[in-house]
Design a protein around this motif. Structure first.
Motif, PDB file in Angstrom:
ATOM      1  N   ALA A  10       0.833  -1.205   0.000  1.00  0.00           N
ATOM      2  CA  ALA A  10       0.000   0.000   0.000  1.00  0.00           C
ATOM      3  C   ALA A  10       0.864   1.250   0.000  1.00  0.00           C
ATOM      4  O   ALA A  10       0.575   2.216  -0.732  1.00  0.00           O
ATOM      5  CB  ALA A  10      -0.927  -0.010   1.218  1.00  0.00           C
ATOM      6  N   LEU A  11       1.925   1.250   0.783  1.00  0.00           N
ATOM      7  CA  LEU A  11       2.813   2.411   0.815  1.00  0.00           C
ATOM      8  C   LEU A  11       3.491   2.628  -0.535  1.00  0.00           C
ATOM      9  O   LEU A  11       3.660   3.771  -0.969  1.00  0.00           O
ATOM     10  CB  LEU A  11       3.863   2.237   1.914  1.00  0.00           C
ATOM     11  N   ALA A  12       3.880   1.553  -1.201  1.00  0.00           N
ATOM     12  CA  ALA A  12       4.518   1.682  -2.516  1.00  0.00           C
ATOM     13  C   ALA A  12       3.608   2.430  -3.478  1.00  0.00           C
ATOM     14  O   ALA A  12       4.074   3.237  -4.288  1.00  0.00           O
ATOM     15  CB  ALA A  12       4.880   0.309  -3.076  1.00  0.00           C
ATOM     16  N   GLY A  13       2.315   2.181  -3.375  1.00  0.00           N
ATOM     17  CA  GLY A  13       1.364   2.862  -4.237  1.00  0.00           C
ATOM     18  C   GLY A  13       1.251   4.348  -3.973  1.00  0.00           C
ATOM     19  O   GLY A  13       0.833   5.113  -4.843  1.00  0.00           O
ATOM     20  N   LEU A  14       1.648   4.774  -2.793  1.00  0.00           N
ATOM     21  CA  LEU A  14       1.573   6.192  -2.437  1.00  0.00           C
ATOM     22  C   LEU A  14       2.765   6.989  -2.933  1.00  0.00           C
ATOM     23  O   LEU A  14       2.728   8.214  -2.951  1.00  0.00           O
ATOM     24  CB  LEU A  14       1.470   6.348  -0.917  1.00  0.00           C
ATOM     25  N   PHE A  15       3.827   6.301  -3.320  1.00  0.00           N
ATOM     26  CA  PHE A  15       5.071   6.974  -3.677  1.00  0.00           C
ATOM     27  C   PHE A  15       5.373   6.927  -5.172  1.00  0.00           C
ATOM     28  O   PHE A  15       6.542   6.803  -5.565  1.00  0.00           O
ATOM     29  CB  PHE A  15       6.237   6.376  -2.883  1.00  0.00           C
ATOM     30  N   ASP A  16       4.362   7.074  -5.998  1.00  0.00           N
ATOM     31  CA  ASP A  16       4.603   7.076  -7.447  1.00  0.00           C
ATOM     32  C   ASP A  16       5.530   8.208  -7.864  1.00  0.00           C
ATOM     33  O   ASP A  16       6.281   8.075  -8.825  1.00  0.00           O
ATOM     34  CB  ASP A  16       3.280   7.155  -8.211  1.00  0.00           C
ATOM     35  N   GLY A  17       5.507   9.321  -7.150  1.00  0.00           N
ATOM     36  CA  GLY A  17       6.369  10.458  -7.482  1.00  0.00           C
ATOM     37  C   GLY A  17       7.758  10.362  -6.886  1.00  0.00           C
ATOM     38  O   GLY A  17       8.602  11.208  -7.141  1.00  0.00           O
ATOM     39  N   ASP A  18       8.003   9.348  -6.093  1.00  0.00           N
ATOM     40  CA  ASP A  18       9.312   9.154  -5.449  1.00  0.00           C
ATOM     41  C   ASP A  18       9.769   7.723  -5.744  1.00  0.00           C
ATOM     42  O   ASP A  18       9.500   6.800  -4.981  1.00  0.00           O
ATOM     43  CB  ASP A  18       9.185   9.382  -3.943  1.00  0.00           C
ATOM     44  N   ALA A  23      10.463   1.908  -4.722  1.00  0.00           N
ATOM     45  CA  ALA A  23      11.268   0.698  -4.895  1.00  0.00           C
ATOM     46  C   ALA A  23      11.511  -0.007  -3.563  1.00  0.00           C
ATOM     47  O   ALA A  23      11.371  -1.234  -3.462  1.00  0.00           O
ATOM     48  CB  ALA A  23      12.603   1.044  -5.560  1.00  0.00           C
ATOM     49  N   TRP A  24      11.862   0.757  -2.517  1.00  0.00           N
ATOM     50  CA  TRP A  24      12.115   0.143  -1.212  1.00  0.00           C
ATOM     51  C   TRP A  24      10.860  -0.546  -0.689  1.00  0.00           C
ATOM     52  O   TRP A  24      10.931  -1.652  -0.145  1.00  0.00           O
ATOM     53  CB  TRP A  24      12.577   1.176  -0.190  1.00  0.00           C
ATOM     54  N   HIS A  25       9.706   0.106  -0.845  1.00  0.00           N
ATOM     55  CA  HIS A  25       8.471  -0.500  -0.340  1.00  0.00           C
ATOM     56  C   HIS A  25       8.051  -1.701  -1.193  1.00  0.00           C
ATOM     57  O   HIS A  25       7.548  -2.691  -0.660  1.00  0.00           O
ATOM     58  CB  HIS A  25       7.345   0.536  -0.247  1.00  0.00           C
ATOM     59  N   ARG A  26       8.258  -1.627  -2.502  1.00  0.00           N
ATOM     60  CA  ARG A  26       7.958  -2.798  -3.339  1.00  0.00           C
ATOM     61  C   ARG A  26       8.850  -3.968  -2.950  1.00  0.00           C
ATOM     62  O   ARG A  26       8.409  -5.107  -2.902  1.00  0.00           O
ATOM     63  CB  ARG A  26       8.098  -2.459  -4.824  1.00  0.00           C
ATOM     64  N   TRP A  27      10.123  -3.682  -2.656  1.00  0.00           N
ATOM     65  CA  TRP A  27      11.028  -4.737  -2.204  1.00  0.00           C
ATOM     66  C   TRP A  27      10.505  -5.365  -0.915  1.00  0.00           C
ATOM     67  O   TRP A  27      10.457  -6.583  -0.781  1.00  0.00           O
ATOM     68  CB  TRP A  27      12.438  -4.162  -1.985  1.00  0.00           C
ATOM     69  N   ALA A  28      10.093  -4.528   0.042  1.00  0.00           N
ATOM     70  CA  ALA A  28       9.623  -5.027   1.334  1.00  0.00           C
ATOM     71  C   ALA A  28       8.300  -5.782   1.217  1.00  0.00           C
ATOM     72  O   ALA A  28       7.993  -6.620   2.057  1.00  0.00           O
ATOM     73  CB  ALA A  28       9.474  -3.880   2.330  1.00  0.00           C
ATOM     74  N   ALA A  29       7.527  -5.503   0.179  1.00  0.00           N
ATOM     75  CA  ALA A  29       6.230  -6.159  -0.009  1.00  0.00           C
ATOM     76  C   ALA A  29       6.343  -7.483  -0.750  1.00  0.00           C
ATOM     77  O   ALA A  29       5.412  -8.279  -0.741  1.00  0.00           O
ATOM     78  CB  ALA A  29       5.279  -5.235  -0.766  1.00  0.00           C
ATOM     79  N   ALA A  30       7.492  -7.726  -1.370  1.00  0.00           N
ATOM     80  CA  ALA A  30       7.648  -8.921  -2.202  1.00  0.00           C
ATOM     81  C   ALA A  30       7.756 -10.186  -1.355  1.00  0.00           C
ATOM     82  O   ALA A  30       8.274 -10.165  -0.242  1.00  0.00           O
ATOM     83  CB  ALA A  30       8.888  -8.781  -3.081  1.00  0.00           C
ATOM     84  N   PHE A  31       7.269 -11.273  -1.918  1.00  0.00           N
ATOM     85  CA  PHE A  31       7.339 -12.569  -1.240  1.00  0.00           C
ATOM     86  C   PHE A  31       8.454 -13.449  -1.789  1.00  0.00           C
ATOM     87  O   PHE A  31       8.755 -14.487  -1.230  1.00  0.00           O
ATOM     88  CB  PHE A  31       6.005 -13.315  -1.369  1.00  0.00           C
ATOM     89  N   GLY A  32       9.043 -13.059  -2.893  1.00  0.00           N
ATOM     90  CA  GLY A  32      10.103 -13.860  -3.487  1.00  0.00           C
ATOM     91  C   GLY A  32      10.780 -13.090  -4.596  1.00  0.00           C
ATOM     92  O   GLY A  32      10.515 -11.907  -4.800  1.00  0.00           O
TER      93      GLY A  32
END
Length: 78
Positions: A10-18, A23-32
């Motif tokens: 959810a946080l990754a979706g809030l940072f489209d402009g950053d 990237a950091w939040h997408r990394w933390a959200a990934a399962f593999g």
């Protein structure tokens, strides 16, 4: 654990402009492993290098390597 991943997604979706925070939040959200996320985190590392943030770049490259499925790219990142 699933709640934490969902929160980061959810946080990754809030940072489209950053792109770095995204990237950091997408990394933390990934399962593999995920080469697309690896590429985003790698690019965040490159931006960190350009800013002179070597420690941040090092962490980014290591995290990107962990998300990579291609052994050649993983080795290059490490």
């Amino acid at each position: 654990m699933a709640e934490r991943h969902a929160a980061h997604a959810a946080l990754a979706g809030l940072f489209d402009g950053d792109p770095d925070r995204r990237a950091w939040h997408r990394w933390a959200a990934a399962f593999g492993p995920d080469p697309a996320i690896a590429a985003e985190v790698e690019e965040a590392g490159r931006r960190a290098m350009r800013r002179g943030a070597v420690a941040t770049a090092s962490v980014a490259f290591e995290r990107a390597a962990g998300m990579e499925t291609d052994n050649g790219r993983r080795g290059r990142l490490l």
